[in-house]
Write a protein that holds these residues in place. Structure first.
Motif, PDB file in Angstrom:
ATOM      1  N   GLY A 304       0.813  -1.208   0.000  1.00 47.63           N
ATOM      2  CA  GLY A 304       0.000   0.000   0.000  1.00 47.63           C
ATOM      3  C   GLY A 304       0.842   1.251   0.000  1.00 47.63           C
ATOM      4  N   LEU A 305       1.954   1.217   0.716  1.00 45.56           N
ATOM      5  CA  LEU A 305       2.845   2.367   0.770  1.00 45.56           C
ATOM      6  C   LEU A 305       3.506   2.600  -0.585  1.00 45.56           C
ATOM      7  CD1 LEU A 305       3.822   4.491   2.736  1.00 45.56           C
ATOM      8  CD2 LEU A 305       5.675   2.966   3.393  1.00 45.56           C
ATOM      9  N   LEU A 306       3.937   1.534  -1.213  1.00 38.37           N
ATOM     10  CA  LEU A 306       4.556   1.652  -2.530  1.00 38.37           C
ATOM     11  C   LEU A 306       3.564   2.193  -3.555  1.00 38.37           C
ATOM     12  CD1 LEU A 306       6.590  -1.683  -2.628  1.00 38.37           C
ATOM     13  CD2 LEU A 306       7.526   0.616  -2.429  1.00 38.37           C
ATOM     14  N   THR A 307       2.328   1.720  -3.487  1.00 35.21           N
ATOM     15  CA  THR A 307       1.296   2.195  -4.401  1.00 35.21           C
ATOM     16  C   THR A 307       1.048   3.682  -4.208  1.00 35.21           C
ATOM     17  OG1 THR A 307       0.217   0.032  -4.477  1.00 35.21           O
ATOM     18  CG2 THR A 307      -1.111   1.927  -5.116  1.00 35.21           C
ATOM     19  N   ALA A 308       1.014   4.116  -2.953  1.00 36.31           N
ATOM     20  CA  ALA A 308       0.809   5.536  -2.665  1.00 36.31           C
ATOM     21  C   ALA A 308       1.937   6.372  -3.243  1.00 36.31           C
ATOM     22  CB  ALA A 308       0.703   5.756  -1.154  1.00 36.31           C
ATOM     23  N   VAL A 309       3.166   5.872  -3.133  1.00 36.30           N
ATOM     24  CA  VAL A 309       4.315   6.584  -3.690  1.00 36.30           C
ATOM     25  C   VAL A 309       4.208   6.683  -5.202  1.00 36.30           C
ATOM     26  CG1 VAL A 309       6.791   6.472  -4.068  1.00 36.30           C
ATOM     27  CG2 VAL A 309       5.866   6.058  -1.801  1.00 36.30           C
ATOM     28  N   GLY A 310       3.770   5.598  -5.837  1.00 36.05           N
ATOM     29  CA  GLY A 310       3.605   5.593  -7.280  1.00 36.05           C
ATOM     30  C   GLY A 310       2.618   6.651  -7.751  1.00 36.05           C
ATOM     31  N   LYS A 311       1.619   6.939  -6.929  1.00 34.50           N
ATOM     32  CA  LYS A 311       0.636   7.960  -7.272  1.00 34.50           C
ATOM     33  C   LYS A 311       1.184   9.369  -7.038  1.00 34.50           C
ATOM     34  CE  LYS A 311      -3.458   5.131  -6.299  1.00 34.50           C
ATOM     35  NZ  LYS A 311      -4.644   4.991  -5.412  1.00 34.50           N
ATOM     36  N   ALA A 312       2.085   9.494  -6.090  1.00 33.40           N
ATOM     37  CA  ALA A 312       2.606  10.808  -5.724  1.00 33.40           C
ATOM     38  C   ALA A 312       3.778  11.233  -6.595  1.00 33.40           C
ATOM     39  CB  ALA A 312       3.047  10.818  -4.258  1.00 33.40           C
ATOM     40  N   MET A 313       4.375  10.317  -7.334  1.00 31.67           N
ATOM     41  CA  MET A 313       5.601  10.590  -8.070  1.00 31.67           C
ATOM     42  C   MET A 313       5.557  10.032  -9.487  1.00 31.67           C
ATOM     43  SD  MET A 313       8.243  11.894  -6.259  1.00 31.67           S
ATOM     44  CE  MET A 313       8.134  12.590  -4.627  1.00 31.67           C
ATOM     45  N   THR A 314       6.171  10.744 -10.400  1.00 29.88           N
ATOM     46  CA  THR A 314       6.580  10.167 -11.680  1.00 29.88           C
ATOM     47  C   THR A 314       8.094  10.064 -11.596  1.00 29.88           C
ATOM     48  OG1 THR A 314       4.761  11.225 -12.871  1.00 29.88           O
ATOM     49  CG2 THR A 314       6.620  10.438 -14.177  1.00 29.88           C
ATOM     50  N   VAL A 315       8.598   8.850 -11.575  1.00 31.66           N
ATOM     51  CA  VAL A 315      10.011   8.598 -11.289  1.00 31.66           C
ATOM     52  C   VAL A 315      10.774   8.249 -12.560  1.00 31.66           C
ATOM     53  CG1 VAL A 315      11.627   7.139 -10.005  1.00 31.66           C
ATOM     54  CG2 VAL A 315       9.472   7.842  -8.942  1.00 31.66           C
ATOM     55  N   PHE A 316      11.904   8.914 -12.733  1.00 34.71           N
ATOM     56  CA  PHE A 316      12.808   8.636 -13.848  1.00 34.71           C
ATOM     57  C   PHE A 316      14.045   7.952 -13.264  1.00 34.71           C
ATOM     58  CE2 PHE A 316      10.129  12.108 -15.061  1.00 34.71           C
ATOM     59  CZ  PHE A 316       9.875  11.935 -16.417  1.00 34.71           C
ATOM     60  N   GLN A 317      14.085   6.626 -13.348  1.00 34.47           N
ATOM     61  CA  GLN A 317      15.171   5.863 -12.734  1.00 34.47           C
ATOM     62  C   GLN A 317      16.420   5.865 -13.600  1.00 34.47           C
ATOM     63  OE1 GLN A 317      13.608   1.941 -11.705  1.00 34.47           O
ATOM     64  NE2 GLN A 317      11.578   2.848 -11.419  1.00 34.47           N
ATOM     65  N   GLU A 318      16.263   6.216 -14.854  1.00 29.27           N
ATOM     66  CA  GLU A 318      17.386   6.296 -15.793  1.00 29.27           C
ATOM     67  C   GLU A 318      18.192   4.997 -15.841  1.00 29.27           C
ATOM     68  OE1 GLU A 318      17.840   9.371 -17.952  1.00 29.27           O
ATOM     69  OE2 GLU A 318      15.834   8.834 -17.271  1.00 29.27           O
ATOM     70  N   GLY A 319      17.445   3.894 -15.935  1.00 32.01           N
ATOM     71  CA  GLY A 319      18.085   2.602 -16.143  1.00 32.01           C
ATOM     72  C   GLY A 319      18.526   1.889 -14.891  1.00 32.01           C
ATOM     73  N   ILE A 320      18.324   2.487 -13.727  1.00 29.62           N
ATOM     74  CA  ILE A 320      18.732   1.841 -12.472  1.00 29.62           C
ATOM     75  C   ILE A 320      17.475   1.392 -11.725  1.00 29.62           C
ATOM     76  CG2 ILE A 320      19.990   2.075 -10.311  1.00 29.62           C
ATOM     77  CD1 ILE A 320      21.526   4.386 -11.535  1.00 29.62           C
ATOM     78  N   PRO A 321      17.252   0.093 -11.565  1.00 26.46           N
ATOM     79  CA  PRO A 321      16.067  -0.363 -10.844  1.00 26.46           C
ATOM     80  C   PRO A 321      16.016   0.199  -9.425  1.00 26.46           C
ATOM     81  CG  PRO A 321      17.143  -2.188 -11.972  1.00 26.46           C
ATOM     82  CD  PRO A 321      18.074  -1.014 -12.053  1.00 26.46           C
ATOM     83  N   LEU A 322      14.817   0.462  -8.936  1.00 29.63           N
ATOM     84  CA  LEU A 322      14.691   0.991  -7.586  1.00 29.63           C
ATOM     85  C   LEU A 322      15.295   0.063  -6.548  1.00 29.63           C
ATOM     86  CD1 LEU A 322      11.123   2.571  -7.492  1.00 29.63           C
ATOM     87  CD2 LEU A 322      13.314   3.734  -7.496  1.00 29.63           C
ATOM     88  N   THR A 323      15.231  -1.232  -6.808  1.00 27.66           N
ATOM     89  CA  THR A 323      15.833  -2.167  -5.856  1.00 27.66           C
ATOM     90  C   THR A 323      17.346  -1.976  -5.773  1.00 27.66           C
ATOM     91  OG1 THR A 323      15.797  -3.809  -7.638  1.00 27.66           O
ATOM     92  CG2 THR A 323      14.041  -3.930  -6.001  1.00 27.66           C
ATOM     93  N   ASP A 324      17.978  -1.644  -6.903  1.00 21.74           N
ATOM     94  CA  ASP A 324      19.419  -1.383  -6.881  1.00 21.74           C
ATOM     95  C   ASP A 324      19.722  -0.060  -6.177  1.00 21.74           C
ATOM     96  OD1 ASP A 324      20.123  -3.730  -8.140  1.00 21.74           O
ATOM     97  OD2 ASP A 324      20.063  -2.877 -10.143  1.00 21.74           O
ATOM     98  N   TRP A 325      18.858   0.958  -6.417  1.00 24.28           N
ATOM     99  CA  TRP A 325      19.011   2.210  -5.679  1.00 24.28           C
ATOM    100  C   TRP A 325      18.916   1.938  -4.175  1.00 24.28           C
ATOM    101  CZ3 TRP A 325      20.742   6.830  -6.844  1.00 24.28           C
ATOM    102  CH2 TRP A 325      20.684   7.291  -8.163  1.00 24.28           C
ATOM    103  N   ALA A 326      17.943   1.134  -3.795  1.00 22.48           N
ATOM    104  CA  ALA A 326      17.722   0.860  -2.378  1.00 22.48           C
ATOM    105  C   ALA A 326      18.935   0.188  -1.750  1.00 22.48           C
ATOM    106  CB  ALA A 326      16.492  -0.028  -2.203  1.00 22.48           C
ATOM    107  N   PHE A 327      19.454  -0.826  -2.427  1.00 22.88           N
ATOM    108  CA  PHE A 327      20.604  -1.532  -1.885  1.00 22.88           C
ATOM    109  C   PHE A 327      21.828  -0.635  -1.832  1.00 22.88           C
ATOM    110  CE2 PHE A 327      24.244  -4.498  -2.322  1.00 22.88           C
ATOM    111  CZ  PHE A 327      24.052  -5.225  -1.157  1.00 22.88           C
ATOM    112  N   GLY A 328      22.008   0.199  -2.852  1.00 21.49           N
ATOM    113  CA  GLY A 328      23.160   1.083  -2.894  1.00 21.49           C
ATOM    114  C   GLY A 328      23.134   2.155  -1.829  1.00 21.49           C
ATOM    115  N   MET A 329      21.938   2.498  -1.338  1.00 16.89           N
ATOM    116  CA  MET A 329      21.805   3.557  -0.333  1.00 16.89           C
ATOM    117  C   MET A 329      21.586   2.997   1.072  1.00 16.89           C
ATOM    118  SD  MET A 329      22.285   6.225  -2.046  1.00 16.89           S
ATOM    119  CE  MET A 329      22.630   6.269  -3.805  1.00 16.89           C
ATOM    120  N   LYS A 330      22.027   1.762   1.296  1.00 14.27           N
ATOM    121  CA  LYS A 330      21.753   1.121   2.581  1.00 14.27           C
ATOM    122  C   LYS A 330      22.390   1.836   3.776  1.00 14.27           C
ATOM    123  CE  LYS A 330      25.546  -2.218   1.916  1.00 14.27           C
ATOM    124  NZ  LYS A 330      25.875  -1.836   0.544  1.00 14.27           N
TER     125      LYS A 330
END
Length: 392
Positions: A304-330
């Motif tokens: 539900g939280l992820l869905t809410a974020v998807g509605k609040a944002m248009t995200v340009f990941q520029e080829g980097i999956p969010l999961t990789d962003w998440a792991f890289g920013m641990k």
């Protein structure tokens, strides 16, 4: 990335980092289990689809898997929610924030770019409108990139030209971007129920209030531009505006967004868009901290939280999956995200081209601040400019 590396990442408790928006909510979900990680990985792509800026055909494509080095993430909010498909109405960016993440990924800085900053907007053709390079306020860059388009195309081309403008002005190429819909934050706040932050100045709302009998109502009437507020009356009763006093306060979703929208139309709030930008920074950081403190590590809560974020944002990941962003920013904790003031929080007027209107430039210290962001030297900059860090 090898299968072995991916398997190691999935099993590691360090997959406690869930990116809720690029640069807006880089957070720790403490004690995350393998099951939670699987929920996030299976839902994140559907909840927060990837967008790409318009690619320069002469550029060399790069693939990023391991997130290394300093990163810059561009966040922009629009001053309208235009129905492009019906009106093709132009929209400016009323808030532009650059989130700089240090090379060790242990600290981050939020830098606001003044909406009235005078810049050269580059030549750009979106297929419907050709923009000639010209001088204008930076909040118009999105407009000239999106004119004649609607929907995702308008957002994509608008952000492409804004990104090019920032690169030309500051020499900084954002690694990822997000268009913020502040109304969409209602859904995020509904998931976390409340958000707590320090109110750094007394603020009176021109948008939210109640009559003496308790009926919700708009407390002031304003011009089309939102200026010259005058007291509003409902059924003969003067509407009492919401007020937010200096000090620690917990906001419900309506109050939090209302606080972050206010400008300088009523005293004692006296720093205009700088105050609004600062309060938006504070709200974003408070959302991060609140989400962390609640420990949203439940498979029942996370989708539900992820869905809410998807509605609040248009995200340009520029080829980097969010999961990789998440792991890289641990290693990044919300407590280590520092907000910075630009131009000491005061309008820095400069002479502009005819038709541009009242525009501003950057003072010498603010120029040095953005240069420090370019060089990943903001820690040293803050040590020599402690007044750039807002109190509270």
């Amino acid at each position: 990335m090898s299968n072995q590396s991916r398997e190691k990442r999935r099993k590691s408790p360090l997959w406690a980092k869930i990116v809720l928006t690029l640069g807006v909510v880089l957070m720790v979900v403490g004690g995350s289990t393998f099951a939670v990680a699987k929920v996030a990985e299976s839902k994140v792509k559907d909840a927060i689809p990837d967008h790409q800026l318009v690619v320069d055909p002469t550029a060399t494509a790069e693939k990023h898997v391991d997130i290394k080095g300093a990163k810059n993430i561009l966040l922009a909010s629009l001053d309208t929610r235009p129905s492009w498909s019906k009106t093709h109405k132009a929209s400016h960016t009323d808030s532009i924030i650059l989130l700089h993440i240090t090379a060790d990924h242990k600290r981050a800085y939020m830098l606001s770019i003044p909406r009235d900053l005078l810049v050269d907007i580059p030549k750009y053709d979106n297929g419907k409108y050709k923009n000639n390079e010209h001088q204008d306020k930076i909040n118009a860059a999105f407009t000239f990139g999106s004119l004649g388009l609607d929907g995702d195309a308008a957002i994509t081309h608008g952000m492409t030209l804004l990104t090019k403008t920032i690169k030309q002005k500051f020499g900084i190429t954002p690694d990822a971007m997000a268009v913020v819909n502040y109304d969409g934050f209602k859904d995020i706040l509904a998931q976390i129920k409340k958000v707590c932050m320090y109110v750094d100045e007394n603020v009176t709302s021109i948008h939210v209030g109640r009559t003496k009998s308790g009926k919700p109502a708009v407390p002031f009437t304003t011009t089309a531009a939102g200026t010259n507020p005058r007291p509003n009356y409902v059924d003969g009763e003067k509407v009492i505006p919401n007020t937010y006093k200096i000090g620690n306060r917990c906001f419900n979703p309506i109050e939090a967004l209302d606080f972050a929208r206010q400008r300088d139309f009523l005293k004692p709030l006296n720093d205009g868009d700088y105050g609004r930008q600062r309060h938006q920074q504070q709200l974003l950081k408070a959302i991060m901290k609140t989400t962390v403190s609640q420990g949203l590590n439940s498979p029942a809560k996370l989708p539900g939280l992820l869905t809410a974020v998807g509605k609040a944002m248009t995200v340009f990941q520029e080829g980097i999956p969010l999961t990789d962003w998440a792991f890289g920013m641990k290693g990044l904790n919300p407590d280590n995200i520092i907000t910075l003031k630009t131009n000491a929080g005061k309008f820095h007027a400069v002479e502009s081209a005819p038709g541009v209107g009242s525009a501003e430039g950057l003072d010498a210290d603010s120029v040095a601040m953005f240069e420090a962001a370019k060089k990943d030297a903001l820690e040293s900059f803050v040590l020599t400019h402690p007044d750039f860090v807002p109190k509270g």
